[in-house]
Every structure is written in structure tokens, then in C-alpha cells.
Design a protein around this motif. Structure first.
Motif, PDB file in Angstrom:
ATOM      1  N   PRO A  51       0.841  -1.664   0.495  1.00  0.00           N
ATOM      2  CA  PRO A  51      -0.041  -0.090  -0.527  1.00  0.00           C
ATOM      3  C   PRO A  51       0.768   1.014   0.091  1.00  0.00           C
ATOM      4  N   PHE A  52       2.290   1.643   0.536  1.00  0.00           N
ATOM      5  CA  PHE A  52       3.203   2.717   0.439  1.00  0.00           C
ATOM      6  C   PHE A  52       4.438   2.048   0.648  1.00  0.00           C
ATOM      7  N   GLU A  53       5.548   2.502   0.331  1.00  0.00           N
ATOM      8  CA  GLU A  53       6.607   1.932  -0.171  1.00  0.00           C
ATOM      9  C   GLU A  53       7.488   2.054   1.485  1.00  0.00           C
ATOM     10  N   PRO A  54       7.556   0.617   1.428  1.00  0.00           N
ATOM     11  CA  PRO A  54       8.264   0.327   3.104  1.00  0.00           C
ATOM     12  C   PRO A  54       9.336   1.526   4.320  1.00  0.00           C
ATOM     13  N   SER A  55      10.149   2.236   2.805  1.00  0.00           N
ATOM     14  CA  SER A  55      10.973   3.508   3.983  1.00  0.00           C
ATOM     15  C   SER A  55       9.849   3.872   4.443  1.00  0.00           C
ATOM     16  N   ARG A  56       9.300   5.253   3.972  1.00  0.00           N
ATOM     17  CA  ARG A  56       8.150   5.977   4.705  1.00  0.00           C
ATOM     18  C   ARG A  56       7.762   4.879   6.410  1.00  0.00           C
ATOM     19  N   VAL A  57       7.478   4.383   6.308  1.00  0.00           N
ATOM     20  CA  VAL A  57       7.821   3.871   8.258  1.00  0.00           C
ATOM     21  C   VAL A  57       9.080   3.281   8.171  1.00  0.00           C
ATOM     22  N   GLY A  58       9.936   3.458   8.199  1.00  0.00           N
ATOM     23  CA  GLY A  58      11.391   3.173   8.439  1.00  0.00           C
ATOM     24  C   GLY A  58      11.655   1.816   8.095  1.00  0.00           C
ATOM     25  N   LEU A  59      10.375   1.119   7.226  1.00  0.00           N
ATOM     26  CA  LEU A  59      10.984  -0.645   7.376  1.00  0.00           C
ATOM     27  C   LEU A  59      11.669  -0.632   5.604  1.00  0.00           C
ATOM     28  N   SER A  60      11.676  -2.188   5.446  1.00  0.00           N
ATOM     29  CA  SER A  60      12.410  -2.267   4.546  1.00  0.00           C
ATOM     30  C   SER A  60      12.234  -4.161   3.665  1.00  0.00           C
ATOM     31  N   ARG A  61      12.092  -3.473   2.676  1.00  0.00           N
ATOM     32  CA  ARG A  61      11.491  -5.029   2.179  1.00  0.00           C
ATOM     33  C   ARG A  61      12.399  -6.138   2.079  1.00  0.00           C
ATOM     34  N   LYS A  62      11.762  -7.137   2.396  1.00  0.00           N
ATOM     35  CA  LYS A  62      12.681  -8.742   2.161  1.00  0.00           C
ATOM     36  C   LYS A  62      11.753  -9.731   1.749  1.00  0.00           C
ATOM     37  N   LEU A  63      12.559 -10.915   0.049  1.00  0.00           N
ATOM     38  CA  LEU A  63      11.653 -11.583  -0.551  1.00  0.00           C
ATOM     39  C   LEU A  63      12.157 -13.134  -0.367  1.00  0.00           C
ATOM     40  N   GLY A  64      11.774 -13.454   0.028  1.00  0.00           N
ATOM     41  CA  GLY A  64      12.582 -14.497   0.831  1.00  0.00           C
ATOM     42  C   GLY A  64      11.606 -15.915  -0.801  1.00  0.00           C
ATOM     43  N   VAL A  65      11.963 -17.113  -0.537  1.00  0.00           N
ATOM     44  CA  VAL A  65      11.454 -17.997  -0.930  1.00  0.00           C
ATOM     45  C   VAL A  65      11.545 -19.314   0.146  1.00  0.00           C
ATOM     46  N   GLY A  66      10.471 -20.279   0.214  1.00  0.00           N
ATOM     47  CA  GLY A  66      10.228 -21.465   1.102  1.00  0.00           C
ATOM     48  C   GLY A  66       9.135 -22.228  -0.047  1.00  0.00           C
ATOM     49  N   LYS A  67       8.577 -22.776   1.967  1.00  0.00           N
ATOM     50  CA  LYS A  67       7.737 -23.652   0.827  1.00  0.00           C
ATOM     51  C   LYS A  67       6.215 -23.224   0.015  1.00  0.00           C
ATOM     52  N   LYS A  68       6.195 -22.070   0.246  1.00  0.00           N
ATOM     53  CA  LYS A  68       4.964 -21.690  -1.016  1.00  0.00           C
ATOM     54  C   LYS A  68       5.341 -20.564  -1.905  1.00  0.00           C
ATOM     55  N   SER A  69       7.068 -20.942  -2.524  1.00  0.00           N
ATOM     56  CA  SER A  69       7.795 -19.976  -3.196  1.00  0.00           C
ATOM     57  C   SER A  69       6.755 -21.086  -4.489  1.00  0.00           C
ATOM     58  N   GLY A  70       6.482 -19.867  -5.201  1.00  0.00           N
ATOM     59  CA  GLY A  70       6.850 -21.008  -7.359  1.00  0.00           C
ATOM     60  C   GLY A  70       7.892 -21.199  -7.801  1.00  0.00           C
ATOM     61  N   ARG A  71       8.148 -21.013  -9.433  1.00  0.00           N
ATOM     62  CA  ARG A  71       9.025 -21.302  -9.597  1.00  0.00           C
ATOM     63  C   ARG A  71       9.543 -19.771 -10.382  1.00  0.00           C
ATOM     64  N   ALA A  72       8.427 -18.844 -10.650  1.00  0.00           N
ATOM     65  CA  ALA A  72       8.986 -17.228 -10.945  1.00  0.00           C
ATOM     66  C   ALA A  72       9.567 -16.423  -9.719  1.00  0.00           C
ATOM     67  N   ALA A  73       8.934 -16.838  -8.953  1.00  0.00           N
ATOM     68  CA  ALA A  73       9.696 -16.358  -7.732  1.00  0.00           C
ATOM     69  C   ALA A  73      11.270 -17.221  -7.061  1.00  0.00           C
ATOM     70  N   VAL A  74      11.429 -18.332  -7.716  1.00  0.00           N
ATOM     71  CA  VAL A  74      12.882 -19.080  -7.226  1.00  0.00           C
ATOM     72  C   VAL A  74      14.168 -18.074  -8.298  1.00  0.00           C
ATOM     73  N   ALA A  75      13.534 -18.497  -9.322  1.00  0.00           N
ATOM     74  CA  ALA A  75      14.247 -17.794 -10.207  1.00  0.00           C
ATOM     75  C   ALA A  75      14.113 -16.361 -10.162  1.00  0.00           C
ATOM     76  N   ARG A  76      13.403 -15.872  -9.283  1.00  0.00           N
ATOM     77  CA  ARG A  76      13.841 -13.842  -9.377  1.00  0.00           C
ATOM     78  C   ARG A  76      14.897 -13.974  -8.646  1.00  0.00           C
ATOM     79  N   LYS A  77      14.744 -15.016  -7.308  1.00  0.00           N
ATOM     80  CA  LYS A  77      15.391 -14.850  -6.182  1.00  0.00           C
ATOM     81  C   LYS A  77      16.939 -15.217  -6.349  1.00  0.00           C
ATOM     82  N   LEU A  78      16.747 -16.130  -7.092  1.00  0.00           N
ATOM     83  CA  LEU A  78      18.736 -16.279  -7.960  1.00  0.00           C
ATOM     84  C   LEU A  78      19.610 -15.109  -8.281  1.00  0.00           C
ATOM     85  N   GLY A  79      18.137 -14.722  -9.458  1.00  0.00           N
ATOM     86  CA  GLY A  79      19.095 -13.536 -10.240  1.00  0.00           C
ATOM     87  C   GLY A  79      19.192 -12.491  -8.981  1.00  0.00           C
ATOM     88  N   GLU A  80      18.072 -12.033  -8.531  1.00  0.00           N
ATOM     89  CA  GLU A  80      18.862 -11.409  -7.136  1.00  0.00           C
ATOM     90  C   GLU A  80      19.999 -12.090  -7.257  1.00  0.00           C
TER      91      GLU A  80
END
Length: 368
Positions: A302-331
């Protein structure tokens, strides 16, 4: 617009005790966050307590800017009023019950006697030189509306500077709050404040609707601290007013710091998913959402995390799909492997076995 009652109502929560250093830090952070008014505390019979309140008022006076105010709360009794007036706050919040149950069973009065008492107390406030009296109407949500409005008109006639409407046991819903505010808005020409309890989880929503309906101020506390289920949440209100309604002047990162300080002082932990301030509210694992966040963050935030002093973290695990795993590898600097489905299956299996999101090193090991 926002009255921070963490130091007064917040400390009334069962088991919460703020020492002097806690109170000074909470006061400093509240003012630094841009809160319009800070309710520094309630007067009491102890001379030591009054000296502490006097010290907090002096401390806050050195920190606040010209648009900010410091207030004290007192019961509608002559001794309390004199004590509070002697401490010279910017604003004095004096409260009187207006529901028949409170008038009869707590005060032992009838309606006419209560009106006389209010008139005398506001007269005494004038005699004592109190420039700004905010008269709180306790339990107004369960009061006879016509009588409550008569108290409000009397308060206006006798020089009150503001009315504060208290949903003392948190029974209002948003539409009811809006109707209540509208009724008082039509009856008196005074600024209106709201004091909304959270017994049914409605306090913050009630506050927003009350402000939309014409209220000028709303009480709130850090993390919603207060009696029973607490008050409207300061951080949620400051965030919504700023990020959705365009209010200016609130520093949301400092509001988050205020909440962390309040949690430490109250010996509590801020929930990781607490709205506006939880450490993990911008952490994501779900495959569909992670993929969307990589494409455009606003799809699922709903808004940029930095507006409230927080940061984004994207992880992979039991709920992840192929696209998310591929993008995490690229990261992490790796290209997608030939059999992404097999890697994704291994990621899901390891995550399920460990019961958590995988660390970057674990993903890299699986991708080798």
C-alpha cells in the motif's frame, strides 16, 4: 489532530509502569513525531507525582514547537482542578460522566445536579485562570443524547474551549461514531475531540470515521495501550492520515521509534505483523506475491516501506513458485537453472522440513 495519550491512558493498562526516564523518552519521541498534543498525565494526590508532572511539562515545553500543546487530565472535582491549574499546562482536560448509570451510581447525582456541578467547575476554572479547558463527556456513547447535548451547550456557554466525546467501553461502530460526531457538530460551535476504546476492535476505524464526520482531534496511544483492550492506535492513525488522507507533519519513522520505546517501557514485544510498525510487514514469501513485487512493488504494497522506516525482504520457501525462485536466484547473481521445477520442489521440501523461509546460503547450496 492527534492527541497522544500514551503517558496517561497508556500507563493505565494493567501491569504497565513507566518510570521518569521512560516518560521523558516517550514525550520526546511523541513531540519529535509531530503529534499535535501530548497528554502528559493525570493529576493525583501525591506531591511527588505532581512534581513529576511539573518536570515533564517543563521538559516538553523545551522540545515542542509552536503548534504543539501539552495537556493534563483531571477529574471534575475542585481539588483536582486546583492542583492541575497550578501546574499551568497548555490545556486542561477535565472529565465528567454523562450517562445516567454513571451519574447515579458513580456520582450519586441526578441530571440537574450534574449540570449545576459542571457549571460550577467551569466557573472555578475561569477563576483559576485556566485558559483552555477541554471538557470530556465520559460514557457519552451510552448516554441519552439529548441530555449529553445539553451538557455540551452548557459547557460552551460557560467557556469550555473543547469537548471530548468518550466511548468509554468501546461499544461504537464507525457509522455510529459518525452520527454521534455529527449530532454534536450541529449542536455546538466548539472543537470536538474523541476518546475511543477498542473493546470490539473498532477504535481506530471509529477515529477515522469520526474525523471524517467533523471531529477535530482524536486521542490515541502508541500500540493502542490503555485500559482493557486499549485505545485507537497512534501509529495506525498517523499512518492512515498521512499516507491515505494527505495529512502533513507526522514523521512516521519516528512514530515507529515511539512504539518501540513504548513496548520496551511496557515490557512488551511489538508483533512482527503489527500494522505500520511490525518488522516483517514488508517481508514476503508467497509465490504469486513475490513475483508481483519483483515486477512492481505497488501491486502488493500500500505504500513504500521506507515511509515508515522499514525495508522489504523477499524470501523463498514452502509457498514459493518457480518464478519467485528464479527471481531470487537472479537477485543473488545466478541465472535460472535448466530444471526450475525440480529446484522449486527441493526448495519447498527443505523449507517445509525446517519450518521456515530459506536463508540465501541454503538456496545457493540447492542450486549448485
Amino acid at each position: 489532530m492527534l492527541i497522544d495519550s500514551t503517558l496517561r491512558e497508556g500507563e493505565q493498562q494493567f501491569g504497565v509502569y513507566f518510570d521518569r526516564s521512560h516518560k521523558e523518552e516517550l514525550l520526546r519521541l511523541s513531540l519529535a513525531a509531530g503529534v499535535d498534543e501530548v497528554e502528559v498525565g493525570a493529576v493525583g494526590p501525591s506531591p511527588e507525582h505532581c512534581r513529576e508532572l511539573e518536570g515533564l511539562l517543563l521538559y516538553g515545553a523545551m522540545l515542542k514547537d509552536r503548534r504543539q500543546s501539552l495537556s493534563l487530565w483531571c477529574a471534575c472535582r475542585p481539588a483536582d482542578l486546583r492542583m492541575a491549574a497550578g501546574l499551568s499546562p497548555d490545556r486542561l482536560c477535565m472529565t465528567v460522566p454523562v450517562s445516567d448509570a454513571h451519574i447515579r451510581r458513580k456520582l450519586g447525582l441526578d441530571r440537574q445536579a450534574l449540570l449545576g456541578h459542571v457549571a460550577r467547575m467551569l466557573g472555578l476554572a475561569r477563576e483559576l485562570g485556566v485558559a483552555y479547558v477541554s471538557l470530556g463527556l465520559e460514557d457519552v456513547s451510552r448516554a441519552d443524547l439529548s441530555f449529553a447535548l445539553s451538557v455540551a451547550r452548557l459547557a460552551q456557554d460557560k467557556g469550555a474551549a473543547r469537548l471530548r466525546l468518550a466511548d468509554t467501553v468501546g461499544v461504537l461502530a464507525p457509522a455510529e461514531t459518525a452520527r454521534l460526531v455529527s449530532a454534536f457538530r450541529s449542536a455546538v460551535n466548539l472543537p470536538l475531540a474523541l476518546h475511543l476504546h477498542n473493546d470490539f476492535g473498532m477504535a481506530t476505524a471509529n477515529a477515522v470515521e469520526g474525523l471524517r464526520a467533523g471531529a477535530d482531534f482524536v486521542d490515541a496511544s502508541a500500540l493502542g495501550l490503555g485500559e482493557r483492550a486499549g485505545l485507537a492506535s497512534l501509529e495506525q492513525l498517523a499512518g492512515y492520515l498521512t499516507l491515505r488522507l494527505g495529512a502533513e507533519g507526522y514523521d512516521l519513522a519516528t512514530v515507529r521509534e515511539l512504539c518501540a520505546s513504548a513496548a520496551r517501557a511496557a515490557n512488551m514485544t511489538v508483533p512482527a505483523n503489527a500494522p505500520m510498525v511490525g518488522e516483517r510487514i514488508f517481508w514476503c514469501e508467497s509465490g504469486l506475491h513475490v513475483d508481483g513485487l519483483y515486477k512492481a512493488a505497488e501491486l502488493y504494497e500500500p505504500f513504500e516501506p521506507s515511509r515508515v522506516g522499514l525495508s522489504r525482504k523477499l524470501g523463498v520457501g514452502k509457498k514459493s513458485g518457480r518464478a519467485a525462485v528464479a527471481r531470487k536466484l537472479g537477485e543473488l547473481g545466478l541465472a535460472a537453472c535448466g530444471d526450475m521445477q525440480s529446484l522449486t520442489d527441493r526448495v519447498r521440501a527443505l523449507s517445509a522440513a525446517k519450518g521456515r523461509v530459506l536463508e540465501d546460503e541454503e538456496l545457493l547450496a540447492l542450486a549448485k
